[in-house]
Design a protein around this motif. Structure first.
Motif, short mmCIF file in Angstrom:
data_model
loop_
_atom_site.label_atom_id
_atom_site.label_comp_id
_atom_site.label_asym_id
_atom_site.label_seq_id
_atom_site.Cartn_x
_atom_site.Cartn_y
_atom_site.Cartn_z
N UNK A 1 2.15 -2.48 -11.16
CA UNK A 1 0.78 -2.95 -11.01
C UNK A 1 0.14 -2.39 -9.74
N UNK A 2 0.92 -2.28 -8.68
CA UNK A 2 0.38 -1.68 -7.44
C UNK A 2 0.01 -0.23 -7.68
N UNK A 3 0.91 0.52 -8.33
CA UNK A 3 0.63 1.93 -8.62
C UNK A 3 -0.59 2.07 -9.52
N UNK A 4 -0.74 1.18 -10.49
CA UNK A 4 -1.91 1.24 -11.36
C UNK A 4 -3.20 0.97 -10.59
N UNK A 5 -3.16 0.00 -9.66
CA UNK A 5 -4.34 -0.30 -8.86
C UNK A 5 -4.71 0.85 -7.93
N UNK A 6 -3.71 1.63 -7.52
CA UNK A 6 -3.96 2.78 -6.65
C UNK A 6 -4.32 4.05 -7.43
N UNK A 7 -4.34 3.94 -8.74
CA UNK A 7 -4.61 5.09 -9.62
C UNK A 7 -3.57 6.19 -9.44
N UNK A 8 -2.36 5.77 -9.10
CA UNK A 8 -1.26 6.72 -8.94
C UNK A 8 -0.56 6.84 -10.30
N UNK A 9 -1.05 7.76 -11.11
CA UNK A 9 -0.58 7.87 -12.50
C UNK A 9 0.90 8.21 -12.58
N UNK A 10 1.35 9.11 -11.71
CA UNK A 10 2.75 9.54 -11.75
C UNK A 10 3.68 8.36 -11.47
N UNK A 11 3.41 7.64 -10.39
CA UNK A 11 4.28 6.52 -10.03
C UNK A 11 4.15 5.38 -11.05
N UNK A 12 2.95 5.18 -11.56
CA UNK A 12 2.77 4.15 -12.57
C UNK A 12 3.63 4.46 -13.80
N UNK A 13 3.58 5.70 -14.25
CA UNK A 13 4.38 6.08 -15.43
C UNK A 13 5.87 5.93 -15.17
#
Length: 210
Positions: free
Chosen positions: A162-174
Motif C-alpha cells: 500500500x505504501x508503494x502504491x501511494x508513492x506510485x512506485x509501480x516496480x516495488x508495488x508489483x
C-alpha cells in the motif's frame, strides 16, 4: 509476540517513506481486516450449558451472530470424553422442511435449539465464530498484534504494498503484490492439504445397482 510498534519499525526499515504513523495505521488496519477475513481467523469459542427442556438461549451483549461458523453440542455425558455433534443451521423460512433435529436457528438475538425429545440438561454448547480485529490506534501501538505471528509477515508485505502504491512506485508495488499473493495462496493451499480427503465416511465396498 511482536507489538504493532515493532511491526511498523520493520516496515519502515524495509522501505523508507515519509508517511505519518496515522496514515500507515489506516493501511495496517485495512490489511488486518482483510487478512482476518481471507484467512478466516477464529475467535475463542463462546460456550454455555443447556437447561433441560429449554429451547431459547440469548446471546450476550455485543455478540455478532452473523459471524457464527460452527455450533457444536455435547450429546452425552460419557466420561472423560463426552461426544459432541455439529448442529446444522436452519433458516426460519426453511423449518417446514427441517428434520426432527438436533438443529438450531436464530430468532431475534437468541439461539433456538431443536432437539428430539426435548433439550437435555447440562450439555455444553460451543459456538465458533470468525474473529474481527480491534482497530489499532497510535495510543495502542505498544500492544501485541492480534494477528497470529505466522501471518505477520503477510501483514507487513500488505502494508508495504500500500505504501508503494501511494508513492506510485509501480516496480516495488508489483514486487510486494506478487509476494503477498504468493504467501496468501501458499497458506490457503497448506490448509487444503491438511483437510481429510473425504468430508464424510465412505465405504470401499462395491454395491450392485438393482
Amino acid at each position: 509476540m511482536a507489538t504493532v510498534t515493532e511491526i511498523m519499525a520493520d516496515i519502515n526499515l524495509r522501505y523508507r517513506n515519509t508517511f505519518t504513523n496515522a496514515q500507515k495505521l489506516v493501511w495496517l488496519n485495512e490489511e488486518l481486516r482483510e487478512l482476518f477475513d481471507v484467512l478466516e481467523i477464529d475467535s475463542p469459542p463462546y460456550a454455555f450449558k443447556t437447561v433441560g427442556g429449554e429451547n431459547i438461549y440469548p446471546f450476550p451483549d455485543g455478540f455478532d451472530f452473523t459471524k457464527i461458523k460452527v455450533v457444536s453440542m455435547q450429546i452425552n455425558a460419557s466420561s472423560p470424553n463426552p461426544t459432541y455433534r455439529e448442529l446444522p443451521f436452519k433458516r426460519n423460512d426453511d423449518n417446514v422442511f427441517a428434520p426432527g433435529g438436533p438443529w438450531y436457528t436464530i430468532v431475534s438475538n437468541t439461539m433456538y435449539i431443536v432437539y428430539p425429545g426435548g433439550v437435555p440438561d447440562g450439555m455444553t454448547v460451543y459456538i465458533y465464530c470468525d474473529a474481527s480485529p480491534t482497530e489499532v490506534l497510535e495510543s495502542t501501538m505498544n500492544l501485541p498484534c492480534e494477528l497470529p505471528i505466522e501471518y505477520q509477515e503477510i501483514l507487513k508485505i500488505g502494508v508495504l504494498k500500500r505504501i508503494a502504491g501511494a508513492r506510485k512506485d509501480i516496480v516495488m508495488y508489483n514486487n510486494y503484490n506478487a509476494d503477498y499473493q504468493e504467501k496468501v495462496a501458499e497458506e490457503l493451499w497448506e490448509r487444503k492439504l491438511k483437510e481429510p480427503e473425504f468430508v464424510q465416511p465412505t465405504s470401499s465396498r462395491k454395491f450392485r445397482v438393482r
